[in-house]
Design a protein around this motif. Structure first.
Motif, PDB file in Angstrom:
ATOM      1  N   HIS A 125       1.476  43.388  -8.064  1.00  0.00           N
ATOM      2  CA  HIS A 125       1.013  44.369  -9.046  1.00  0.00           C
ATOM      3  C   HIS A 125       1.662  44.177 -10.414  1.00  0.00           C
ATOM      4  O   HIS A 125       1.276  44.834 -11.383  1.00  0.00           O
ATOM      5  CB  HIS A 125       1.347  45.780  -8.541  1.00  0.00           C
ATOM      6  N   TRP A 126       2.623  43.287 -10.526  1.00  0.00           N
ATOM      7  CA  TRP A 126       3.461  43.185 -11.722  1.00  0.00           C
ATOM      8  C   TRP A 126       2.998  42.124 -12.718  1.00  0.00           C
ATOM      9  O   TRP A 126       3.647  41.911 -13.752  1.00  0.00           O
ATOM     10  CB  TRP A 126       4.913  42.909 -11.320  1.00  0.00           C
ATOM     11  N   HIS A 235       2.658  42.560 -16.396  1.00  0.00           N
ATOM     12  CA  HIS A 235       1.960  43.827 -16.569  1.00  0.00           C
ATOM     13  C   HIS A 235       2.773  44.702 -17.530  1.00  0.00           C
ATOM     14  O   HIS A 235       4.001  44.754 -17.430  1.00  0.00           O
ATOM     15  CB  HIS A 235       1.806  44.524 -15.217  1.00  0.00           C
ATOM     16  N   THR A 237       3.246  47.865 -17.698  1.00  0.00           N
ATOM     17  CA  THR A 237       3.938  49.034 -17.145  1.00  0.00           C
ATOM     18  C   THR A 237       4.388  48.857 -15.697  1.00  0.00           C
ATOM     19  O   THR A 237       5.394  49.438 -15.284  1.00  0.00           O
ATOM     20  CB  THR A 237       3.041  50.292 -17.228  1.00  0.00           C
ATOM     21  N   GLU A 238       3.668  48.075 -14.895  1.00  0.00           N
ATOM     22  CA  GLU A 238       4.039  47.891 -13.498  1.00  0.00           C
ATOM     23  C   GLU A 238       5.242  46.950 -13.401  1.00  0.00           C
ATOM     24  O   GLU A 238       5.305  45.932 -14.100  1.00  0.00           O
ATOM     25  CB  GLU A 238       2.870  47.312 -12.704  1.00  0.00           C
ATOM     26  N   SER A 240       8.154  44.811 -10.966  1.00  0.00           N
ATOM     27  CA  SER A 240       8.726  44.268  -9.740  1.00  0.00           C
ATOM     28  C   SER A 240      10.240  44.397  -9.855  1.00  0.00           C
ATOM     29  O   SER A 240      10.842  43.936 -10.839  1.00  0.00           O
ATOM     30  CB  SER A 240       8.358  42.793  -9.562  1.00  0.00           C
ATOM     31  N   SER A 244      10.557  41.287 -12.414  1.00  0.00           N
ATOM     32  CA  SER A 244      10.458  41.771 -13.791  1.00  0.00           C
ATOM     33  C   SER A 244      11.762  41.587 -14.566  1.00  0.00           C
ATOM     34  O   SER A 244      11.789  41.768 -15.787  1.00  0.00           O
ATOM     35  CB  SER A 244      10.037  43.244 -13.807  1.00  0.00           C
TER      36      SER A 244
END
Length: 276
Positions: A125-126, A235, A237-238, A240, A244
């Motif tokens: 999702h990241w 991403h 806002t998403e 990890s 991240s």
């Protein structure tokens, strides 16, 4: 390696077998790196991003896993970051190129317990665009009794699920699959992958997969490249909690020091990979 029959199989089933991706020499040298890695003897001096099993800390009946072993070991890097792996994943994903998102070094010794069924994309999702194409490369001949990877054929066409259940050593490793099938109104068709060392499987990030306990007398070792599109960005806002950390402040671009481009249709490949 990719003719139209293999591409059609991948699109229908969510996975396809590729024979003889690795040579016998590559398989042998990679096997020899497992013990040093899991003992914490890292060739480059750099820890992997995730080190999920350590001797003396974790139960011996668990599958041993390291994530991004390529940062710790050059032999692992040469395999999981190969141009061939990148091209296979890019072509199956319909991408102009592929970069590494994450690798896995997996070791399931005799007696090790199962891994629960899941979708890789539940953990992707990241990045934007989200979605993995994965190359799973066994270093030992695999059998159903030996805890080989199992796929639910066609389940990549089901909806994407949030992470479900227990991943390591669940009592019933098919439970999450049954739940997902009920939610999707899908039919379960489980395929255990029985292949030779050096063969590979390319699988879609949404296909449900897991593995049973290793009831055989030999280990099941594998290297895994989870590729993302070469044009991926972080991403906005998403997050990890692991990956991240490699995002620069105020910048969504993915640094090729940490997410190198393995192959691109225009011939580009991250330059430092040539030094492996």
């Amino acid at each position: 390696m990719l003719d139209q029959t293999r591409i059609d199989t991948f699109r229908r089933d969510g996975f396809v077998i590729i024979r003889n991706l690795l040579s016998g020499a590559q398989v042998e040298v990679a096997r020899n790196r497992f013990e040093p890695l899991f003992q914490g003897r890292f060739e480059t001096g750099i820890y992997p991003d995730e080190w999920n099993w350590q001797e003396g800390r974790d139960p011996p009946d668990r599958t041993r896993q390291i994530c991004n072993g390529w940062k710790s070991d050059r032999t692992i890097a040469r395999i999981v970051l190969s141009a061939c792996v990148g091209e296979l994943c890019a072509q199956m994903g319909g991408w102009e190129g592929a970069r590494i998102g994450q690798d896995n070094v997996l070791w399931k010794p005799p007696g090790a317990k199962s891994l629960g069924f899941h979708q890789d994309d539940s953990y992707c999702h990241w990045v934007v665009p989200a979605g993995y194409i994965t190359c799973w490369m066994p270093l030992d001949a695999t059998t159903a009794a030996g805890g080989t990877i199992e796929y639910a054929r066609g389940s990549h066409l089901w909806p994407l699920s949030l992470p479900k259940g227990k991943f390591h050593a669940p009592e019933d490793y098919h439970a999450t699959l049954r739940e997902a099938a009920a939610e999707a109104g899908g039919t379960i068709d489980i395929v255990p992958i029985e292949v030779a060392a050096g063969d590979a499987v390319i699988h879609h990030g949404r296909v449900w997969h897991g593995s049973g306990p290793n009831s055989a007398a030999v280990p099941r070792r594998a290297l895994v490249s989870h590729c993302i599109s070469a044009d991926c960005r972080f991403h906005p806002t998403e997050v990890s909690y692991v990956y991240s950390r490699y995002r620069r402040r105020g910048d969504l671009d993915m640094d090729e020091s940490f997410f190198p481009i393995l192959w691109r249709a225009d011939g580009y490949r991250t330059p430092w990979l040539a030094s492996l």
